[in-house]
Scaffold this motif. Structure first.
Motif, PDB file in Angstrom:
ATOM      1  N   GLN A 221       1.702   9.979  -6.265  1.00  0.00           N
ATOM      2  CA  GLN A 221       0.674  10.369  -7.222  1.00  0.00           C
ATOM      3  C   GLN A 221      -0.707   9.833  -6.860  1.00  0.00           C
ATOM      4  O   GLN A 221      -1.711  10.530  -7.009  1.00  0.00           O
ATOM      5  N   TYR A 222      -0.750   8.603  -6.372  1.00  0.00           N
ATOM      6  CA  TYR A 222      -2.039   8.002  -6.067  1.00  0.00           C
ATOM      7  C   TYR A 222      -2.370   8.055  -4.583  1.00  0.00           C
ATOM      8  O   TYR A 222      -3.252   7.358  -4.115  1.00  0.00           O
ATOM      9  N   SER A 223      -1.661   8.897  -3.864  1.00  0.00           N
ATOM     10  CA  SER A 223      -1.929   9.085  -2.434  1.00  0.00           C
ATOM     11  C   SER A 223      -2.051   7.779  -1.679  1.00  0.00           C
ATOM     12  O   SER A 223      -3.021   7.561  -0.952  1.00  0.00           O
ATOM     13  N   CYS A 224      -1.098   6.916  -1.854  1.00  0.00           N
ATOM     14  CA  CYS A 224      -1.096   5.676  -1.086  1.00  0.00           C
ATOM     15  C   CYS A 224      -0.760   5.991   0.369  1.00  0.00           C
ATOM     16  O   CYS A 224      -0.138   7.003   0.663  1.00  0.00           O
ATOM     17  N   SER A 225      -1.186   5.107   1.247  1.00  0.00           N
ATOM     18  CA  SER A 225      -0.890   5.374   2.653  1.00  0.00           C
ATOM     19  C   SER A 225       0.557   5.000   2.968  1.00  0.00           C
ATOM     20  O   SER A 225       1.253   4.380   2.173  1.00  0.00           O
ATOM     21  N   GLU A 226       1.008   5.400   4.129  1.00  0.00           N
ATOM     22  CA  GLU A 226       2.441   5.304   4.440  1.00  0.00           C
ATOM     23  C   GLU A 226       2.920   3.879   4.675  1.00  0.00           C
ATOM     24  O   GLU A 226       4.109   3.600   4.599  1.00  0.00           O
ATOM     25  N   THR A 227       1.978   3.024   4.946  1.00  0.00           N
ATOM     26  CA  THR A 227       2.342   1.637   5.246  1.00  0.00           C
ATOM     27  C   THR A 227       2.597   0.820   3.986  1.00  0.00           C
ATOM     28  O   THR A 227       3.022  -0.332   4.065  1.00  0.00           O
ATOM     29  N   ILE A 228       2.329   1.419   2.847  1.00  0.00           N
ATOM     30  CA  ILE A 228       2.301   0.616   1.629  1.00  0.00           C
ATOM     31  C   ILE A 228       3.607  -0.120   1.339  1.00  0.00           C
ATOM     32  O   ILE A 228       3.613  -1.265   0.886  1.00  0.00           O
ATOM     33  N   PHE A 229       4.711   0.515   1.655  1.00  0.00           N
ATOM     34  CA  PHE A 229       5.983  -0.116   1.295  1.00  0.00           C
ATOM     35  C   PHE A 229       6.350  -1.294   2.188  1.00  0.00           C
ATOM     36  O   PHE A 229       7.007  -2.218   1.747  1.00  0.00           O
ATOM     37  N   SER A 230       5.909  -1.225   3.425  1.00  0.00           N
ATOM     38  CA  SER A 230       6.197  -2.399   4.254  1.00  0.00           C
ATOM     39  C   SER A 230       5.302  -3.559   3.828  1.00  0.00           C
ATOM     40  O   SER A 230       5.705  -4.725   3.867  1.00  0.00           O
ATOM     41  N   VAL A 231       4.105  -3.225   3.380  1.00  0.00           N
ATOM     42  CA  VAL A 231       3.234  -4.273   2.840  1.00  0.00           C
ATOM     43  C   VAL A 231       3.860  -4.866   1.575  1.00  0.00           C
ATOM     44  O   VAL A 231       3.924  -6.080   1.405  1.00  0.00           O
ATOM     45  N   ALA A 232       4.332  -3.981   0.721  1.00  0.00           N
ATOM     46  CA  ALA A 232       4.958  -4.439  -0.530  1.00  0.00           C
ATOM     47  C   ALA A 232       6.141  -5.362  -0.233  1.00  0.00           C
ATOM     48  O   ALA A 232       6.339  -6.372  -0.911  1.00  0.00           O
ATOM     49  N   GLU A 233       6.890  -5.006   0.787  1.00  0.00           N
ATOM     50  CA  GLU A 233       8.064  -5.813   1.150  1.00  0.00           C
ATOM     51  C   GLU A 233       7.641  -7.225   1.566  1.00  0.00           C
ATOM     52  O   GLU A 233       8.249  -8.213   1.142  1.00  0.00           O
ATOM     53  N   GLN A 234       6.613  -7.291   2.358  1.00  0.00           N
ATOM     54  CA  GLN A 234       6.090  -8.611   2.749  1.00  0.00           C
ATOM     55  C   GLN A 234       5.599  -9.374   1.529  1.00  0.00           C
ATOM     56  O   GLN A 234       5.816 -10.575   1.402  1.00  0.00           O
ATOM     57  N   ASN A 235       4.952  -8.667   0.629  1.00  0.00           N
ATOM     58  CA  ASN A 235       4.444  -9.308  -0.585  1.00  0.00           C
ATOM     59  C   ASN A 235       5.572  -9.922  -1.411  1.00  0.00           C
ATOM     60  O   ASN A 235       5.421 -11.009  -1.957  1.00  0.00           O
ATOM     61  N   VAL A 236       6.681  -9.208  -1.484  1.00  0.00           N
ATOM     62  CA  VAL A 236       7.822  -9.763  -2.231  1.00  0.00           C
ATOM     63  C   VAL A 236       8.273 -11.060  -1.587  1.00  0.00           C
ATOM     64  O   VAL A 236       8.501 -12.066  -2.277  1.00  0.00           O
ATOM     65  N   LYS A 237       8.355 -11.065  -0.275  1.00  0.00           N
ATOM     66  CA  LYS A 237       8.757 -12.288   0.425  1.00  0.00           C
ATOM     67  C   LYS A 237       7.815 -13.429   0.096  1.00  0.00           C
ATOM     68  O   LYS A 237       8.227 -14.557  -0.159  1.00  0.00           O
ATOM     69  N   TYR A 238       6.533 -13.087   0.088  1.00  0.00           N
ATOM     70  CA  TYR A 238       5.530 -14.093  -0.231  1.00  0.00           C
ATOM     71  C   TYR A 238       5.703 -14.639  -1.646  1.00  0.00           C
ATOM     72  O   TYR A 238       5.654 -15.846  -1.881  1.00  0.00           O
ATOM     73  N   ILE A 239       5.921 -13.734  -2.575  1.00  0.00           N
ATOM     74  CA  ILE A 239       6.103 -14.153  -3.974  1.00  0.00           C
ATOM     75  C   ILE A 239       7.316 -15.062  -4.115  1.00  0.00           C
ATOM     76  O   ILE A 239       7.271 -16.111  -4.755  1.00  0.00           O
ATOM     77  N   LYS A 240       8.408 -14.669  -3.477  1.00  0.00           N
ATOM     78  CA  LYS A 240       9.640 -15.465  -3.553  1.00  0.00           C
ATOM     79  C   LYS A 240       9.425 -16.868  -3.028  1.00  0.00           C
ATOM     80  O   LYS A 240       9.849 -17.850  -3.632  1.00  0.00           O
ATOM     81  N   GLN A 241       8.727 -16.926  -1.923  1.00  0.00           N
ATOM     82  CA  GLN A 241       8.468 -18.205  -1.283  1.00  0.00           C
ATOM     83  C   GLN A 241       7.601 -19.084  -2.183  1.00  0.00           C
ATOM     84  O   GLN A 241       7.869 -20.267  -2.373  1.00  0.00           O
ATOM     85  N   LYS A 242       6.597 -18.451  -2.773  1.00  0.00           N
ATOM     86  CA  LYS A 242       5.683 -19.174  -3.658  1.00  0.00           C
ATOM     87  C   LYS A 242       6.438 -19.736  -4.867  1.00  0.00           C
ATOM     88  O   LYS A 242       6.232 -20.881  -5.252  1.00  0.00           O
TER      89      LYS A 242
END
Lengths: 108, 108
Positions: free
Chosen positions: A77-98
């Motif tokens: 819907q918001y025309s996100c780029s294709e890389t967004i989910f791999s970024v999101a995945e890294q972000n989750v790792k970061y959140i977990k670690q934090k």
DNA sequence: CTATATTTGCTAAAAATAGGTCAAGTTAAC
DNA sequence: GTTAACTTGACCTATTTTTAGCAAATATAG
């Protein structure tokens, strides 16, 4: 299986339930079911547990299908780029670690 | 850069703006800015364009950061499994493909 | 045809979003 | 040790979005 609505429809039909059968079991009327299956309405998060009980499908599986669908639709819907989910995945790792580190501090 | 709040804070500090400077420019009060930077409040989707103008950063980049952060937090909050984002990615491809086909039908 | 199943327009009600205010803190720099 | 900058809690409000029921319209199977 591609969308959550298609998943619901397939599981419903596998059981030979009409939309109104299913609606009764899950607590929604027939129009809601129709719209959900055709994805013009979302299934409500708060009914995921009931759904997993009803279908006898592991809740984690249901939840993952639900959120994968939700994220995909939003990204589209918001025309996100294709890389967004791999970024999101890294972000989750970061959140977990934090959170882990925070936990350590709290109990020091 | 890991979270949207951290991104905002870094960009704000790079410009030597206080939270209240930034708040004035973007139309939010200081507590909102603080909470957003510390991720106890969300930045509003409808201000993303204004933010991209203010920071002179491409809107697509901003949007991707925003949604990657949003998805990550939601996935974490609901304990989604680690495969969820690759499933979501496939779902987006499916949605795109479906819309293409629908477009072809509509203009036949 | 006819009965059953599904879709859809309309709508009130519910829920989510977005943000504010005020007060009482804590930091960090000078 | 002030002062400016920031954080946080508690609580409140307005707006937008979404939901889901009703009823009418379609579709589908027999």
């Amino acid at each position: 299986m591609a969308t959550f609505g298609q998943f619901l429809r397939a599981e419903r039909e596998r059981r030979n339930w009409t939309q109104s059968d299913f609606g009764e079991k899950i607590g929604l009327n027939i129009s809601a079911i129709s719209r959900i299956e055709n994805e013009s309405q979302r299934f409500s998060k708060s009914k995921l547990k009931a759904l997993s009980d009803l279908f006898q499908i592991d809740e984690q599986v249901i939840k993952d299908l639900y959120f994968a669908d939700k994220f995909a639709r939003e990204a589209f819907q918001y025309s996100c780029s294709e890389t967004i989910f791999s970024v999101a995945e890294q972000n989750v790792k970061y959140i977990k670690q934090k959170k882990e580190i925070q936990g350590q501090i709290e109990f020091k």
